[in-house]
Design an enzyme around this catalytic site. Structure first.
Site, PDB file in Angstrom:
ATOM      1  N   GLU A   6       6.257  61.619  32.320  1.00 44.33           N
ATOM      2  CA  GLU A   6       5.638  62.306  31.184  1.00 44.33           C
ATOM      3  C   GLU A   6       5.273  61.334  30.061  1.00 44.33           C
ATOM      4  OE1 GLU A   6       7.729  65.846  29.954  1.00 44.33           O
ATOM      5  OE2 GLU A   6       7.604  65.274  27.848  1.00 44.33           O
TER       6      GLU A   6
ATOM      7  N   HIS B  62       8.035  59.492  26.677  1.00 42.03           N
ATOM      8  CA  HIS B  62       8.054  59.847  25.255  1.00 42.03           C
ATOM      9  C   HIS B  62       7.080  59.005  24.433  1.00 42.03           C
ATOM     10  CE1 HIS B  62      10.591  61.601  21.848  1.00 42.03           C
ATOM     11  NE2 HIS B  62      10.650  62.551  22.751  1.00 42.03           N
TER      12      HIS B  62
ATOM     13  N   HIS C  97       5.205  72.668  27.425  1.00 33.03           N
ATOM     14  CA  HIS C  97       6.250  71.986  26.658  1.00 33.03           C
ATOM     15  C   HIS C  97       6.958  73.007  25.785  1.00 33.03           C
ATOM     16  CE1 HIS C  97       7.163  69.552  22.882  1.00 33.03           C
ATOM     17  NE2 HIS C  97       7.748  68.820  23.802  1.00 33.03           N
TER      18      HIS C  97
ATOM     19  N   ASP D 277      10.692  61.408  31.067  1.00 31.40           N
ATOM     20  CA  ASP D 277       9.838  61.418  29.878  1.00 31.40           C
ATOM     21  C   ASP D 277       9.794  60.019  29.266  1.00 31.40           C
ATOM     22  OD1 ASP D 277       8.456  62.028  27.593  1.00 31.40           O
ATOM     23  OD2 ASP D 277       9.758  63.690  26.972  1.00 31.40           O
TER      24      ASP D 277
ATOM     25  N   GLU E  77       2.024  67.297  25.392  1.00 28.39           N
ATOM     26  CA  GLU E  77       2.746  67.946  24.288  1.00 28.39           C
ATOM     27  C   GLU E  77       2.168  67.571  22.929  1.00 28.39           C
ATOM     28  OE1 GLU E  77       6.642  65.991  25.244  1.00 28.39           O
ATOM     29  OE2 GLU E  77       6.728  65.712  23.093  1.00 28.39           O
TER      30      GLU E  77
ATOM     31  N   ASP F 200       1.801  72.779  24.375  1.00 32.84           N
ATOM     32  CA  ASP F 200       2.915  73.496  23.747  1.00 32.84           C
ATOM     33  C   ASP F 200       2.367  74.777  23.136  1.00 32.84           C
ATOM     34  OD1 ASP F 200       5.826  72.517  22.082  1.00 32.84           O
ATOM     35  OD2 ASP F 200       4.706  74.318  21.529  1.00 32.84           O
TER      36      ASP F 200
HETATM   37  O1  LIG Z   1       9.357  66.675  26.148  1.00 29.88           O
HETATM   38  C1  LIG Z   1      10.115  66.919  25.213  1.00 29.88           C
HETATM   39  O2  LIG Z   1      10.727  67.978  25.124  1.00 29.88           O
HETATM   40  C2  LIG Z   1      10.275  65.886  24.116  1.00 29.88           C
HETATM   41  O3  LIG Z   1       9.282  64.921  24.246  1.00 29.88           O
HETATM   42  C3  LIG Z   1      10.204  66.532  22.744  1.00 29.88           C
HETATM   43  O4  LIG Z   1       8.988  67.159  22.601  1.00 29.88           O
HETATM   44  C4  LIG Z   1      10.255  65.544  21.610  1.00 29.88           C
HETATM   45  O5  LIG Z   1      11.509  64.959  21.629  1.00 29.88           O
HETATM   46  C5  LIG Z   1       9.976  66.171  20.249  1.00 29.88           C
HETATM   47  O6  LIG Z   1      10.648  67.378  20.065  1.00 29.88           O
HETATM   48 MG   LIG Z   2       8.157  64.966  26.060  1.00 24.77          MG
END
Ligand SMILES: O=C(O)[C@@H](O)[C@H](O)[C@H](O)CO
Ligand SMILES: [Mg+2]
Length: 381
Positions: A210, A186, A286, A184, A236, A259
């Site tokens: 990701e 992020h 997600h 990820d 997400e 999500d």
């Molecule tokens: O893919 C994941 O699970 C992370 O990107 C979380 O969504 C993020 O830390 C916010 O909760």
């Molecule tokens: Mg993530």
């Protein structure tokens, strides 16, 4: 049958639960939340009930979705779409119980017998990810996900790239070639660094990369994807079919990660999944959230032919110490074996929320940290 009442519960570690009651006594649960913005979403849910939902027939899910989304003129974004998502989940839970069927039966029936799950490893700045990975594989997971990097400068030095490579190399070394490792980014990484990193990590065969760039820079995905054969994942922080349209059309994304608690719920993610199928894109919802969100994910995964794998946060004790299973009467519904969970058999979402546990839960005060670069400027978390 009419919607007669609703109640919202804040619960550690960072969740918000919605209980919807109907005139015949049926209770449905939803999880309308954005991590770190629970109170904002709570207000949006209250507004939906007070201005529209109370007194309505809960079984008209599509019609209510349209009214909640289009009827308000202003639409989209994490807050409004998460509010709709939680309501939508609760309505499906009620409908399933009314008809005596799991939600996936109402979506066309199961397209698989069980759902593969992956587990998060390491914190945001993992030192010993190799050991964490080994622990999770020993606990029965066959797929993992880790962060690629801490904050990165817009243009960073070779050492920053090397450290990311060393971290995934340690995990690959620890778990071997039969375990999948999602990485990820992020949204922490700028486009030039994303291009370098995807190429540098490729020898370790990530399952996917990701959010290689922030969703607001999705137009850069083709350029990043051109640098690697690693599958590209994102989604997400995308909230509707209309948000996903562009990435399907440009053809650079292989896995989408809507999500279930952010992208309009079961109704909307099921449609996003169908759009993805037409573009040969896999679905991997997600879910770093609680039991109602996870149950909603599993219902859609069960029915979606292109579902690849499910994120879940069992055994993840954020800072506060609460787990997905703490809020269920029968936690065995999420037991995993060989890295899979079985399809739930109960009606609706297939879980029994432990209302006493929800009521007794600590009030969370979770907000993500604001990260800063060495020069004091704000960095992506
Ligand atoms: O893919 C994941 O699970 C992370 O990107 C979380 O969504 C993020 O830390 C916010 O909760
Ligand atoms: Mg993530």
């Amino acid at each position: 049958m009419r919607i007669t009442d609703y109640e919202l519960f804040h619960a550690a570690p960072r969740w918000l639960f919605l209980k919807v009651t109907t005139s015949d006594g049926t209770v449905g649960w939803g999880e309308p939340v954005v991590e770190g913005r629970a109170k904002t979403v709570e207000a949006a849910v209250e507004e939906l009930f007070e201005s529209y939902l109370l007194g309505e027939d809960p079984t008209r899910i599509e019609d209510h979705w349209q009214a909640m989304y289009r009827g308000g003129f202003y639409r989209g974004g994490p807050v409004l779409m998460s509010a709709i998502a939680g309501v939508d989940q609760a309505l499906w839970d009620i409908k399933g119980q009314t008809l005596g069927a799991p939600v996936y039966e109402l979506l066309g029936g199961p397209a698989r017998d069980r759902v593969r799950v992956y587990q998060w490893i390491g914190g945001d700045r993992p030192d010993d990810v190799g050991e964490a990975a080994t622990e999770k594989v020993e606990a029965g997971f066959t797929a993992l996900k880790m962060n690629a990097t801490p904050e990165m400068r817009r243009v960073d030095n070779p050492k920053a790239v090397e450290e990311a490579v060393e971290r995934i190399a340690a995990v690959r070394e620890a778990v071997g070639d039969e375990v999948d490792i999602g990485v990820d980014f992020h949204g922490r990484v700028s486009k030039p660094m994303a291009k370098q990193l995807v190429a540098a990590l490729e020898p370790y065969d990530p399952f996917f990369v990701e959010e290689p760039v922030l969703p607001e820079h999705n137009d850069a995905l083709p350029e990043v994807a051109a640098k690697t054969t690693t599958p590209i994942a994102t989604g997400e922080r995308m909230y509707s079919r209309w948000d996903f349209k562009e990435v399907f059309e440009q053809g650079s994304v292989d896995v989408i990660q809507p999500d279930l608690s952010h992208a309009g719920g079961i109704t909307e993610v099921n449609k996003i999944a169908s759009m993805a199928e037409a573009y040969d894109v896999a679905l991997a919802p997600h879910c770093p959230l609680g039991p109602v969100a996870l149950a909603s994910c599993v219902q859609v995964d069960a029915a979606a032919p292109n579902a690849l794998i499910q994120e879940q946060s069992l055994d993840i004790h954020y800072n506060e110490g609460s787990d997905v299973l703490d809020y269920l009467e029968d936690p065995s519904v999420f037991e995993y074996e060989d890295g899979y969970v079985d399809l739930p058999e109960g009606p609706g979402l297939g879980i029994d929320v432990d209302e006493d546990a929800v009521r007794a839960a600590d009030e969370p005060d979770w907000h993500n940290p604001v990260w800063r670069h060495e020069d004091g400027g704000v960095a992506e978390w």
